[in-house]
Motif scaffolding. Sequence first.
Motif, PDB file in Angstrom:
ATOM      1  N   VAL A  16       0.770  -1.198   0.173  1.00  0.00           N
ATOM      2  CA  VAL A  16       0.067   0.041   0.176  1.00  0.00           C
ATOM      3  C   VAL A  16       0.784   1.308   0.005  1.00  0.00           C
ATOM      4  CG1 VAL A  16      -1.636   1.380   1.357  1.00  0.00           C
ATOM      5  CG2 VAL A  16      -2.118  -1.121   1.130  1.00  0.00           C
ATOM      6  N   ARG A  17       1.940   1.284   0.753  1.00  0.00           N
ATOM      7  CA  ARG A  17       2.801   2.481   0.775  1.00  0.00           C
ATOM      8  C   ARG A  17       3.179   2.862  -0.630  1.00  0.00           C
ATOM      9  NH1 ARG A  17       6.342  -1.399   3.385  1.00  0.00           N
ATOM     10  NH2 ARG A  17       8.052  -1.863   2.410  1.00  0.00           N
ATOM     11  N   ASN A  18       3.693   1.897  -1.442  1.00  0.00           N
ATOM     12  CA  ASN A  18       4.144   2.116  -2.682  1.00  0.00           C
ATOM     13  C   ASN A  18       2.983   2.468  -3.611  1.00  0.00           C
ATOM     14  OD1 ASN A  18       5.783  -0.830  -2.077  1.00  0.00           O
ATOM     15  ND2 ASN A  18       6.964   0.936  -2.383  1.00  0.00           N
ATOM     16  N   ILE A  19       1.897   2.006  -3.445  1.00  0.00           N
ATOM     17  CA  ILE A  19       0.895   2.393  -4.101  1.00  0.00           C
ATOM     18  C   ILE A  19       0.680   3.985  -3.947  1.00  0.00           C
ATOM     19  CG2 ILE A  19      -1.589   2.392  -4.592  1.00  0.00           C
ATOM     20  CD1 ILE A  19      -1.442  -0.467  -4.086  1.00  0.00           C
ATOM     21  N   ALA A  20       0.653   4.435  -2.587  1.00  0.00           N
ATOM     22  CA  ALA A  20       0.517   5.723  -2.197  1.00  0.00           C
ATOM     23  C   ALA A  20       1.506   6.677  -2.724  1.00  0.00           C
ATOM     24  CB  ALA A  20       0.418   5.783  -0.696  1.00  0.00           C
ATOM     25  N   GLN A  21       2.851   5.876  -2.569  1.00  0.00           N
ATOM     26  CA  GLN A  21       3.905   6.874  -3.202  1.00  0.00           C
ATOM     27  C   GLN A  21       3.853   7.192  -4.711  1.00  0.00           C
ATOM     28  OE1 GLN A  21       7.168   4.761  -2.070  1.00  0.00           O
ATOM     29  NE2 GLN A  21       7.321   5.255  -0.076  1.00  0.00           N
ATOM     30  N   HIS A  22       3.331   6.261  -5.561  1.00  0.00           N
ATOM     31  CA  HIS A  22       3.304   6.187  -6.869  1.00  0.00           C
ATOM     32  C   HIS A  22       1.996   7.380  -7.243  1.00  0.00           C
ATOM     33  CE1 HIS A  22       3.795   4.976 -10.959  1.00  0.00           C
ATOM     34  NE2 HIS A  22       2.369   5.058 -11.277  1.00  0.00           N
ATOM     35  N   ILE A  23       0.832   7.256  -6.538  1.00  0.00           N
ATOM     36  CA  ILE A  23      -0.235   8.276  -6.784  1.00  0.00           C
ATOM     37  C   ILE A  23       0.285   9.632  -6.422  1.00  0.00           C
ATOM     38  CG2 ILE A  23      -2.468   9.206  -5.859  1.00  0.00           C
ATOM     39  CD1 ILE A  23      -3.102   5.973  -5.398  1.00  0.00           C
ATOM     40  N   GLU A  24       1.204  10.005  -5.427  1.00  0.00           N
ATOM     41  CA  GLU A  24       1.749  11.297  -5.214  1.00  0.00           C
ATOM     42  C   GLU A  24       2.569  11.678  -6.310  1.00  0.00           C
ATOM     43  OE1 GLU A  24       3.908  13.758  -1.658  1.00  0.00           O
ATOM     44  OE2 GLU A  24       3.530  11.484  -1.439  1.00  0.00           O
ATOM     45  N   GLN A  25       3.324  10.708  -6.802  1.00  0.00           N
ATOM     46  CA  GLN A  25       4.242  11.263  -7.910  1.00  0.00           C
ATOM     47  C   GLN A  25       3.763  11.402  -9.018  1.00  0.00           C
ATOM     48  OE1 GLN A  25       7.046   7.668  -7.991  1.00  0.00           O
ATOM     49  NE2 GLN A  25       8.009   8.045  -6.034  1.00  0.00           N
ATOM     50  N   VAL A  26       2.679  10.748  -9.609  1.00  0.00           N
ATOM     51  CA  VAL A  26       1.978  10.840 -10.728  1.00  0.00           C
ATOM     52  C   VAL A  26       0.733  11.977 -10.540  1.00  0.00           C
ATOM     53  CG1 VAL A  26       0.912   9.918 -12.777  1.00  0.00           C
ATOM     54  CG2 VAL A  26       2.599   8.729 -11.431  1.00  0.00           C
ATOM     55  N   CYS A  27      -0.229  11.881  -9.708  1.00  0.00           N
ATOM     56  CA  CYS A  27      -0.924  12.782  -9.575  1.00  0.00           C
ATOM     57  C   CYS A  27      -0.980  14.000  -8.441  1.00  0.00           C
ATOM     58  CB  CYS A  27      -2.289  12.123  -9.034  1.00  0.00           C
ATOM     59  SG  CYS A  27      -2.787  10.863 -10.043  1.00  0.00           S
ATOM     60  N   GLY A  28      -0.021  13.915  -7.804  1.00  0.00           N
ATOM     61  CA  GLY A  28       0.252  14.962  -6.786  1.00  0.00           C
ATOM     62  C   GLY A  28      -0.621  14.933  -5.613  1.00  0.00           C
ATOM     63  N   MET A  29      -1.439  13.877  -5.525  1.00  0.00           N
ATOM     64  CA  MET A  29      -2.024  13.434  -4.099  1.00  0.00           C
ATOM     65  C   MET A  29      -1.610  12.825  -3.360  1.00  0.00           C
ATOM     66  SD  MET A  29      -6.095  12.746  -6.027  1.00  0.00           S
ATOM     67  CE  MET A  29      -6.756  12.707  -4.501  1.00  0.00           C
ATOM     68  N   ARG A  30      -1.762  13.337  -2.198  1.00  0.00           N
ATOM     69  CA  ARG A  30      -0.929  12.598  -0.962  1.00  0.00           C
ATOM     70  C   ARG A  30      -2.091  12.005  -0.086  1.00  0.00           C
ATOM     71  NH1 ARG A  30       3.215  15.872   2.886  1.00  0.00           N
ATOM     72  NH2 ARG A  30       4.123  15.704   0.825  1.00  0.00           N
ATOM     73  N   ILE A  31      -2.129  10.844  -0.145  1.00  0.00           N
ATOM     74  CA  ILE A  31      -3.262   9.971   0.730  1.00  0.00           C
ATOM     75  C   ILE A  31      -2.398   9.130   1.475  1.00  0.00           C
ATOM     76  CG2 ILE A  31      -5.281   8.384   0.316  1.00  0.00           C
ATOM     77  CD1 ILE A  31      -5.276   8.908  -2.549  1.00  0.00           C
ATOM     78  N   PRO A  32      -2.859   9.348   2.935  1.00  0.00           N
ATOM     79  CA  PRO A  32      -2.121   8.384   3.948  1.00  0.00           C
ATOM     80  C   PRO A  32      -2.344   7.106   3.711  1.00  0.00           C
ATOM     81  CG  PRO A  32      -3.236  10.273   4.990  1.00  0.00           C
ATOM     82  CD  PRO A  32      -3.793  10.511   3.612  1.00  0.00           C
ATOM     83  N   ARG A  33      -1.457   6.098   4.027  1.00  0.00           N
ATOM     84  CA  ARG A  33      -1.595   4.651   3.851  1.00  0.00           C
ATOM     85  C   ARG A  33      -2.792   4.306   4.724  1.00  0.00           C
ATOM     86  NH1 ARG A  33       4.262   2.735   5.433  1.00  0.00           N
ATOM     87  NH2 ARG A  33       4.176   4.667   6.787  1.00  0.00           N
ATOM     88  N   SER A  34      -3.238   4.455   5.940  1.00  0.00           N
ATOM     89  CA  SER A  34      -4.127   3.957   6.526  1.00  0.00           C
ATOM     90  C   SER A  34      -5.592   4.279   5.639  1.00  0.00           C
ATOM     91  CB  SER A  34      -4.358   4.663   7.718  1.00  0.00           C
ATOM     92  OG  SER A  34      -4.470   5.905   7.913  1.00  0.00           O
ATOM     93  N   ALA A  35      -5.630   5.468   5.233  1.00  0.00           N
ATOM     94  CA  ALA A  35      -7.026   5.894   4.551  1.00  0.00           C
ATOM     95  C   ALA A  35      -6.951   5.188   3.057  1.00  0.00           C
ATOM     96  CB  ALA A  35      -6.904   7.274   4.112  1.00  0.00           C
ATOM     97  N   LEU A  36      -5.788   4.926   2.526  1.00  0.00           N
ATOM     98  CA  LEU A  36      -5.821   4.273   1.151  1.00  0.00           C
ATOM     99  C   LEU A  36      -5.952   2.721   1.457  1.00  0.00           C
ATOM    100  CD1 LEU A  36      -5.418   4.453  -1.821  1.00  0.00           C
ATOM    101  CD2 LEU A  36      -2.926   4.211  -1.447  1.00  0.00           C
ATOM    102  N   SER A  37      -5.495   2.322   2.555  1.00  0.00           N
ATOM    103  CA  SER A  37      -5.982   0.857   2.653  1.00  0.00           C
ATOM    104  C   SER A  37      -7.247   0.667   3.041  1.00  0.00           C
ATOM    105  CB  SER A  37      -5.211   0.514   4.126  1.00  0.00           C
ATOM    106  OG  SER A  37      -5.389  -1.007   4.289  1.00  0.00           O
ATOM    107  N   HIS A  38      -8.026   1.659   3.693  1.00  0.00           N
ATOM    108  CA  HIS A  38      -9.423   1.574   3.836  1.00  0.00           C
ATOM    109  C   HIS A  38     -10.226   1.516   2.426  1.00  0.00           C
ATOM    110  CE1 HIS A  38     -10.106   1.132   8.104  1.00  0.00           C
ATOM    111  NE2 HIS A  38      -9.369   2.100   8.378  1.00  0.00           N
ATOM    112  N   TYR A  39      -9.856   2.494   1.643  1.00  0.00           N
ATOM    113  CA  TYR A  39     -10.452   2.542   0.063  1.00  0.00           C
ATOM    114  C   TYR A  39     -10.282   1.182  -0.432  1.00  0.00           C
ATOM    115  CZ  TYR A  39     -10.188   7.798   0.882  1.00  0.00           C
ATOM    116  OH  TYR A  39     -10.542   8.958   1.436  1.00  0.00           O
ATOM    117  N   LEU A  40      -8.909   0.477  -0.305  1.00  0.00           N
ATOM    118  CA  LEU A  40      -9.055  -0.484  -1.293  1.00  0.00           C
ATOM    119  C   LEU A  40      -9.973  -1.692  -0.606  1.00  0.00           C
ATOM    120  CD1 LEU A  40      -5.234  -0.373  -1.905  1.00  0.00           C
ATOM    121  CD2 LEU A  40      -6.936  -0.269  -3.539  1.00  0.00           C
TER     122      LEU A  40
END
Length: 247
Positions: free
Chosen positions: A31-55
């Motif tokens: 999940v941390r790698n997914i979050a990092q990739h989204i931030e790099q490409v989209c500029g959106m910073r999503i905390p790992r805990s939130a992203l984990s819940h979304y998934l």
Amino acid sequence: MRRSSVLGTLATQYPHLFQQMLEWKRSGMFVRNIAQHIEQVCGMRIPRSALSHYLWRYERLVDDTDGFWTPERIQSYPEEFIRSMNAYAYAHMYTRYDPKMDAPSYIRHTVDAMRERVIAQEHGESVPPLSARAVGYRGYTPVPSTVLHKLRTKRQLTVGELARRARVGRYSIIKWERYGVVPNSLRTTSRIADALGVSIDTLLQDYNAYRRIDLRGELFIESDRDDLLAEDGDVPSCHSYTGDASS
């Protein structure tokens, strides 16, 4: 700047991300790698805990609806999609206060109703508005008193003033005070509690007294923003997700 929920931003601007993120997750990507990739490409910073819940919610939704929510449908019907996603979180929270609640039934009812709304719109059929308000309320008789009413009047606030402070609809407060019906959203309850300077447990004394929660007939009255908020102006254009992300 106007603030909107991260979940809403993903649904309206980057609907393909949900499917792509789920594929990454199922392929073993952290999940941390997914979050990092989204931030790099989209500029959106999503905390790992939130992203984990979304998934977690999205994977449940995909399995429960046999893949009904395609990226095209997510983008075309974001409100129905978000309500479907939130059903899993709400059901989990409600069971903390009411162990007898049938969480699977609540989820199924919400998800099925949202899917039926989408199908009706795709077929050009009329559907009832999401924000329809009941008049009555739902056969409930008025209650003699509520903790909410006592706290509001003690602080010399009108219904409108409390609603503005809490950033909730006036009808949520009127319905609660008059009929003892607690909102079907802990987020709404939390906002009211914060505006009054009390704990959620203090307000939920009304639920313990009357056992009335807004789950009858209209499961989708409250439209909450997510706990995590993003600035619209800070979200740049996101490149198309067609390739694999490196882990």
